[in-house]
Write a protein that holds these residues in place. Structure first.
Motif, PDB file in Angstrom:
ATOM      1  N   PHE A  14      13.100  22.795  21.667  1.00 50.00           N
ATOM      2  CA  PHE A  14      12.190  22.064  20.789  1.00 50.00           C
ATOM      3  C   PHE A  14      13.098  21.269  19.856  1.00 50.00           C
ATOM      4  O   PHE A  14      13.649  21.839  18.908  1.00 50.00           O
ATOM      5  CB  PHE A  14      11.302  23.005  19.976  1.00 50.00           C
ATOM      6  CG  PHE A  14      10.303  23.772  20.805  1.00 50.00           C
ATOM      7  CD1 PHE A  14       9.188  23.136  21.342  1.00 50.00           C
ATOM      8  CD2 PHE A  14      10.470  25.128  21.050  1.00 50.00           C
ATOM      9  CE1 PHE A  14       8.257  23.841  22.097  1.00 50.00           C
ATOM     10  CE2 PHE A  14       9.555  25.838  21.802  1.00 50.00           C
ATOM     11  CZ  PHE A  14       8.448  25.198  22.332  1.00 50.00           C
ATOM     12  N   PRO A  38      13.396  40.015  17.692  1.00 48.90           N
ATOM     13  CA  PRO A  38      13.043  39.584  16.338  1.00 48.90           C
ATOM     14  C   PRO A  38      12.296  38.256  16.358  1.00 48.90           C
ATOM     15  O   PRO A  38      12.314  37.539  17.359  1.00 48.90           O
ATOM     16  CB  PRO A  38      14.396  39.447  15.644  1.00 48.90           C
ATOM     17  CG  PRO A  38      15.385  39.274  16.731  1.00 48.90           C
ATOM     18  CD  PRO A  38      14.848  39.975  17.933  1.00 48.90           C
ATOM     19  N   CYS A  41      12.968  34.687  18.484  1.00 41.55           N
ATOM     20  CA  CYS A  41      13.919  34.888  19.593  1.00 41.55           C
ATOM     21  C   CYS A  41      13.459  34.230  20.881  1.00 41.55           C
ATOM     22  O   CYS A  41      14.204  34.205  21.863  1.00 41.55           O
ATOM     23  CB  CYS A  41      14.192  36.370  19.827  1.00 41.55           C
ATOM     24  SG  CYS A  41      12.803  37.239  20.565  1.00 41.55           S
ATOM     25  N   LYS A  43      10.293  34.830  22.567  1.00 44.64           N
ATOM     26  CA  LYS A  43       9.402  35.587  23.455  1.00 44.64           C
ATOM     27  C   LYS A  43       8.051  34.897  23.665  1.00 44.64           C
ATOM     28  O   LYS A  43       7.568  34.815  24.797  1.00 44.64           O
ATOM     29  CB  LYS A  43       9.231  37.035  22.984  1.00 44.64           C
ATOM     30  CG  LYS A  43       9.056  37.216  21.505  1.00 44.64           C
ATOM     31  CD  LYS A  43       9.278  38.651  21.081  1.00 44.64           C
ATOM     32  CE  LYS A  43       8.747  38.870  19.678  1.00 44.64           C
ATOM     33  NZ  LYS A  43       9.371  38.014  18.652  1.00 44.64           N
ATOM     34  N   THR A  44       7.467  34.336  22.582  1.00 47.74           N
ATOM     35  CA  THR A  44       6.174  33.656  22.741  1.00 47.74           C
ATOM     36  C   THR A  44       6.334  32.401  23.593  1.00 47.74           C
ATOM     37  O   THR A  44       5.472  32.091  24.420  1.00 47.74           O
ATOM     38  CB  THR A  44       5.583  33.297  21.353  1.00 47.74           C
ATOM     39  OG1 THR A  44       5.414  34.506  20.635  1.00 47.74           O
ATOM     40  CG2 THR A  44       4.250  32.597  21.476  1.00 47.74           C
ATOM     41  N   GLU A  54       3.159  25.598  27.849  1.00 48.55           N
ATOM     42  CA  GLU A  54       4.407  24.853  27.640  1.00 48.55           C
ATOM     43  C   GLU A  54       5.072  24.677  28.994  1.00 48.55           C
ATOM     44  O   GLU A  54       4.914  25.542  29.872  1.00 48.55           O
ATOM     45  CB  GLU A  54       5.399  25.624  26.755  1.00 48.55           C
ATOM     46  CG  GLU A  54       4.964  25.947  25.363  1.00 48.55           C
ATOM     47  CD  GLU A  54       5.012  24.762  24.420  1.00 48.55           C
ATOM     48  OE1 GLU A  54       5.446  23.664  24.835  1.00 48.55           O
ATOM     49  OE2 GLU A  54       4.600  24.950  23.271  1.00 48.55           O
TER      50      GLU A  54
HETATM   51  P1  ATP Z   1       7.567  35.320  16.610  1.00 49.37           P
HETATM   52  O1  ATP Z   1       7.705  36.778  16.857  1.00 49.37           O
HETATM   53  O2  ATP Z   1       7.828  34.940  15.190  1.00 49.37           O
HETATM   54  O3  ATP Z   1       6.316  34.734  17.162  1.00 49.37           O
HETATM   55  P2  ATP Z   1       9.061  34.429  18.943  1.00 49.37           P
HETATM   56  O4  ATP Z   1      10.135  35.311  19.377  1.00 49.37           O
HETATM   57  O5  ATP Z   1       7.785  34.491  19.682  1.00 49.37           O
HETATM   58  O6  ATP Z   1       8.800  34.605  17.388  1.00 49.37           O
HETATM   59  P3  ATP Z   1       9.001  31.628  19.539  1.00 49.37           P
HETATM   60  O7  ATP Z   1       7.651  31.420  18.928  1.00 49.37           O
HETATM   61  O8  ATP Z   1       9.076  31.607  21.009  1.00 49.37           O
HETATM   62  O9  ATP Z   1       9.659  32.959  18.997  1.00 49.37           O
HETATM   63  O10 ATP Z   1       9.979  30.531  18.935  1.00 49.37           O
HETATM   64  C1  ATP Z   1      11.338  30.402  19.347  1.00 49.37           C
HETATM   65  C2  ATP Z   1      11.973  29.267  18.560  1.00 49.37           C
HETATM   66  O11 ATP Z   1      11.389  28.031  18.949  1.00 49.37           O
HETATM   67  C3  ATP Z   1      11.770  29.377  17.056  1.00 49.37           C
HETATM   68  O12 ATP Z   1      12.939  28.929  16.433  1.00 49.37           O
HETATM   69  C4  ATP Z   1      10.604  28.457  16.782  1.00 49.37           C
HETATM   70  O13 ATP Z   1      10.675  27.942  15.477  1.00 49.37           O
HETATM   71  C5  ATP Z   1      10.810  27.376  17.825  1.00 49.37           C
HETATM   72  N1  ATP Z   1       9.512  26.807  18.276  1.00 49.37           N
HETATM   73  C6  ATP Z   1       8.541  27.440  18.933  1.00 49.37           C
HETATM   74  N2  ATP Z   1       7.525  26.617  19.207  1.00 49.37           N
HETATM   75  C7  ATP Z   1       7.859  25.406  18.696  1.00 49.37           C
HETATM   76  C8  ATP Z   1       7.215  24.121  18.648  1.00 49.37           C
HETATM   77  N3  ATP Z   1       6.030  23.911  19.214  1.00 49.37           N
HETATM   78  N4  ATP Z   1       7.871  23.127  18.026  1.00 49.37           N
HETATM   79  C9  ATP Z   1       9.090  23.313  17.476  1.00 49.37           C
HETATM   80  N5  ATP Z   1       9.754  24.483  17.479  1.00 49.37           N
HETATM   81  C10 ATP Z   1       9.152  25.534  18.086  1.00 49.37           C
END
Ligand code: ATP
Length: 403
Positions: A14, A38, A41, A43-44, A54
């Protein structure tokens, strides 16, 4: 269980942020597979790429031998349960569950039968005509599960599904989710940053950090045999010791010198040589603590220390024992017959702590950046600036190592 879902070399950026960094992993049919790590990282993002919300920059996603990387979300047999449940507030429980089948234009009789089956499974028959505002958080969660499962997905994606619930309800819902999983038998992919949740529900866990997979394994493998210090510290608590190998006793064992502490005997699982640096992890429950000298056998370490802090937690007590300079070792002692058999250990008591040489794990050191992501940064013993010495005979407190 056979493999049926593959992430192959998946990368997603991103802007300047690399959310997922060259991830490859395989999920087996019918398992509960958790993505744990954490916040931030990745995962989402990995889950959203599987759901089709996505697109990866590079890599392919294969589900049951079909490349689904470019397939729109509605053509994938993958359903997601979101943190906020996303129920329609103006519809009843029954209408919410029926929604997907109606959109798919299924016959009315089939819809009614399927919805009844789901209501029975989630034990919500008596609440079928209520709206979401009239049911509890746990019940909303169950409706969201039923609404996803009624469409018979091959994979159910759960994105922090219990985050909005209180602790007791979370524990109850974890059990219910496992029972539902046993009943429907499909694959669950479960995203969470809560290691307790992941440990209790998963067949296997992928621990993620900075967009990469650190380790994949069963909960026991990940806890008992962490492959990195990040995993050791993220899953449960641990004590780290920085030292240097002073003697290789046979290929299996070695002696380690840690600044300010007596030498320790350690399982040499990395087959390191004399002079090599070691970062050792030992879990709090691996230590025994006693007022009397332990019956130390071979391949055993014994240290003397003074109790600095105690927290009684019902089933176990956590002790912090000062073993030299400013270094406290965290020890967890499980209670079986606390009042009857166990001699009470109090603040400032002089104690013995002991552990088997095999209870430590040699790991690489995690980076400072990783340390910020850990829930409670573990204390590392031996980080002093003093040069590591080969011998520590004269150091206090006393040690008895018996190879
Ligand atoms: P959480 O537990 O907080 O949901 P996560 O492990 O699921 O976190 P992600 O949501 O996958 O993490 O995000 C991974 C990285 O990508 C993060 O740095 C987040 O800020 C960035 N990110 C995720 N989606 C976007 C987006 N649509 N635009 C810009 N950056 C994004």
């Amino acid at each position: 269980m056979e493999d049926f879902l593959w992430f192959k070399d998946i990368t997603k950026d991103f802007g300047a942020t690399r959310a997922v960094d060259n991830v490859s992993l395989t999920v087996r049919r019918g398992e509960i597979f958790s993505l744990l790590g954490p916040s931030g990282c990745g995962k989402t993002t990995l889950l959203r790429m599987l759901a089709g919300f996505e697109a990866p920059d590079t890599g392919r996603i294969i589900l049951e031998n079909q490349d689904i990387t470019d397939l729109p979300p509605n053509l994938r047999r993958v359903n997601t349960i979101f943190q906020n449940y996303a129920l329609f507030p103006h519809m009843t429980v029954r209408e919410n569950i029926a929604f997907g089948l109606k959109v798919a234009k299924k016959p009315k009789a089939i819809i009614a039968a399927e919805v009844d089956r789901m209501l029975a499974m989630i034990q919500m028959q008596d609440h079928a005509d209520k709206r979401p505002a009239q049911i509890s958080g746990g019940q909303k969660q169950r409706v969201a599960i039923a609404r996803a499962l009624v469409l018979k997905p091959n994979v159910l994606l759960l994105d922090e599904p219990l985050a909005a619930l209180d602790l007791k309800l979370r524990q109850k819902m974890l059990l219910e989710l496992s029972l539902i999983h046993d009943e429907v038998g499909i694959t669950f992919i479960y995203v969470t940053h809560d290691q307790g949740e992941a440990m209790s529900i998963s067949d296997r866990i992928a621990v993620m950090n900075n967009g990469r997979i650190e380790q994949i394994g069963t909960p026991a493998e990940i806890y008992e045999a962490p492959k990195s210090s990040f995993v050791a510290a993220f899953i449960g608590d641990t004590n780290f010791f920085d030292g240097r190998i002073t003697e290789v006793l046979d290929p299996e064992y070695c002696r380690i010198s840690v600044p300010d502490l007596p030498d320790m005997l350690c399982f040499n699982d990395k087959k390191l040589a004399k002079g090599d640096l070691v970062h050792l992890s030992i879990r709090p429950e691996k230590f025994q603590i006693s007022l009397d000298p332990p019956h130390a056998g071979v391949k055993y370490n014994v240290l003397r220390g003074v109790v600095e802090d105690i927290i009684y937690q019902g089933d176990h007590t956590r002790y912090w024992v000062n073993v030299g300079e400013d270094w406290n070792i965290s020890i967890s002692r499980q209670h079986t017959r606390f009042m009857l058999d166990e001699k009470p250990i109090n603040w400032h008591d002089k104690v013995f702590i002991s552990w088997f040489a095999d209870d430590g794990f040699m790991l690489e050191r995690y980076s400072e950046k990783d340390e910020e992501l850990l829930p409670t940064p573990p204390q590392t013993v031996g980080e002093s600036d003093a040069p590591l010495e080969d011998e520590s005979d004269e150091q206090e407190p006393e040690a008895e190592n018996r190879p």
